[in-house]
Scaffold this motif. Sequence first.
Motif, PDB file in Angstrom:
ATOM      1  N   LEU A  26      52.902  23.631  30.846  1.00 27.53           N
ATOM      2  CA  LEU A  26      52.959  23.780  29.466  1.00 27.53           C
ATOM      3  C   LEU A  26      53.413  22.346  28.686  1.00 27.53           C
ATOM      4  O   LEU A  26      52.792  22.449  27.501  1.00 27.53           O
ATOM      5  N   GLY A  27      54.283  21.563  29.111  1.00 32.75           N
ATOM      6  CA  GLY A  27      54.531  20.170  28.674  1.00 32.75           C
ATOM      7  C   GLY A  27      54.745  20.275  27.379  1.00 32.75           C
ATOM      8  O   GLY A  27      55.781  21.167  26.823  1.00 32.75           O
ATOM      9  N   LEU A  28      54.201  19.555  26.244  1.00 30.85           N
ATOM     10  CA  LEU A  28      54.360  19.394  24.712  1.00 30.85           C
ATOM     11  C   LEU A  28      54.246  20.825  24.275  1.00 30.85           C
ATOM     12  O   LEU A  28      54.983  20.814  23.025  1.00 30.85           O
ATOM     13  N   PHE A  29      53.599  21.678  24.762  1.00 25.86           N
ATOM     14  CA  PHE A  29      53.386  22.999  23.830  1.00 25.86           C
ATOM     15  C   PHE A  29      54.757  23.816  23.753  1.00 25.86           C
ATOM     16  O   PHE A  29      54.729  24.584  22.944  1.00 25.86           O
ATOM     17  N   ILE A  30      55.774  23.648  24.761  1.00 26.23           N
ATOM     18  CA  ILE A  30      57.022  24.299  24.469  1.00 26.23           C
ATOM     19  C   ILE A  30      57.588  23.666  23.449  1.00 26.23           C
ATOM     20  O   ILE A  30      58.018  24.609  22.262  1.00 26.23           O
TER      21      ILE A  30
ATOM     22  N   CYS B 136      47.084  26.627  17.775  1.00 19.92           N
ATOM     23  CA  CYS B 136      46.986  25.641  18.576  1.00 19.92           C
ATOM     24  C   CYS B 136      47.509  25.930  20.174  1.00 19.92           C
ATOM     25  O   CYS B 136      46.750  25.536  21.085  1.00 19.92           O
ATOM     26  N   PRO B 137      48.716  26.589  20.362  1.00 19.96           N
ATOM     27  CA  PRO B 137      48.993  26.781  21.754  1.00 19.96           C
ATOM     28  C   PRO B 137      47.739  28.186  22.136  1.00 19.96           C
ATOM     29  O   PRO B 137      47.676  27.893  23.346  1.00 19.96           O
ATOM     30  N   THR B 138      47.413  28.662  21.450  1.00 23.20           N
ATOM     31  CA  THR B 138      46.198  29.824  21.746  1.00 23.20           C
ATOM     32  C   THR B 138      45.093  29.063  22.349  1.00 23.20           C
ATOM     33  O   THR B 138      44.646  29.230  23.548  1.00 23.20           O
ATOM     34  N   LEU B 139      44.535  27.986  21.842  1.00 27.56           N
ATOM     35  CA  LEU B 139      43.604  27.304  22.355  1.00 27.56           C
ATOM     36  C   LEU B 139      43.902  26.541  23.442  1.00 27.56           C
ATOM     37  O   LEU B 139      43.044  25.981  24.327  1.00 27.56           O
TER      38      LEU B 139
END
Lengths: 194, 325
Positions: A97-101, A25-28
């Motif tokens: 990065l927002g939500l991905f942190i 998920c973070p990768t893409l």
Amino acid sequence: MSKIKLLTDGFVKNNPTFVLLLGMCPTLATTTSAINGLSMGLATLFVLVLSNIVISLIAPVVPDKVHIPVYIVVIATFVTLLQLLMQAYTPAMYETLGLFIPLIVVNCIVLGRAEAFANKHGVGESALDGIGVGLGFTCSLTILGLVREILGSGSAFGWNFIGGHDGMLAFVMAPGAFLCLGYLMVLFNKYLKK
Amino acid sequence: MTMDKLLVSPNPHIHAPVSTKSLMRDVIIALIPAVICSFVFYGWREILVMAVSVASCVLLEWAITKYMLRKPSTIGDLSAVITGILLALNLPYTTPWWVVMIGAVVAIGVAKMTFGGIGQNIWNPALVGRVFLLVSFPTYMTTWGAPQGVVDAVSGPTPLGAIQEGLMQGASVQELTSAFNYKDLLFANLGGSAGEACALALLAGFVYLCCRKVIKPWITLSIFATVALVSLAFWAADPTRFTDPLFNLLTGGLVLGACFMATDYVTSPMTLWGGVIFGVGIGFLTMMIRYFGSYPEGVSFAILIMNSVVPLLNMWFHQKKFGRK
């Protein structure tokens, strides 16, 4: 297992992105540019190393039935810490990065290393394993981000080399992420992973 | 490639002189009217786009088979030539040559050879190339030059693009469609992709393919029927917001897509009912994208989406074995 091997395993043999296919998920989602990929990788590295250390320390006293909730609490603590630190010191990156942190909590690499390695090994080994896997993840994300940035925006680490032209926008969007990941995986498995 | 020599099939064995090459040659013949029309309407620049597209598709396929796969070359079956022609027909004639080449790389390199070459690709290569270019270079791909061949012609955006633009500004569909003459749509006097130039030329090619039994008409006919029915329903409900059936049948890449892209052997279902459902799906998705999507035209997206479910359709609709109930 030698100390060096612990470190290098995360790069090639157990590369989280190209071999284990963990943390997709973070990768893409975050690799739209090399800088974004690098910062996402470093953020995950931070959480991974600290949670590996703490989990290897507390593993002997955690009852087996509740070990996953306990690990998640430990991981979530470090993610919250990271989130607040980034908000305070790198607000621009925090916005990007927002939500991905906060989503690093559910990144399967972190819980995966806790389950598969940290709860069976000592503090030093777990820390090295965290660094190795974390750096492997950081490298893969940076390479993926770099390829997508070069093709999609015509720049590398923010340095634009095609002047006023547009890049191939598809590579900045989701389809380009899947395409690049697929081809990088092919190259990685053909030439590096013997 | 050794499997090519071992063909196991039940008797009786009848030899027919049909090969991939002969089928592809028929498709090329069927495309000739459309190619000539695009030249007549758009001039030499269109021929340049087509030459670049065909040459890069063929060269790339040759290079990949020779240097990467190390297999006998497959360019002899002419399928790369068709991909090149179809890709060129899907682009505006003003597309710069290097954009056409990128499209060819995506079509042949990514959509076709990555999956193992002819017969293995899930999506229609030319359409993947077109959609990639549409997403990547929206400025080049939606700057429709006016036709400037030997015929006098009007300029402007594609009819579908004009309608969507106009609707956003609050105009009603009736005022907008009155700007277009259906005879013009059929005989092409409009801006658009090269292949959208002349619906009649494409239909002539389609009839030729059906007469030569190269393709079965089910898929194409079910696409046309679905588009007509869906747009009739919406148009009857609210003629100020939705365009009428004839306009939808004649505009955009619908005729090109339905006749030549959706009927591609590799990426369409094998059986009659599979094909009909495939066509209905394409027609329905096309109309949904045209009426409610953010892109004015949706044929290429609809075909690619339905390409993805072809394996499923092939599973659900088996060919009945001879003699079985």
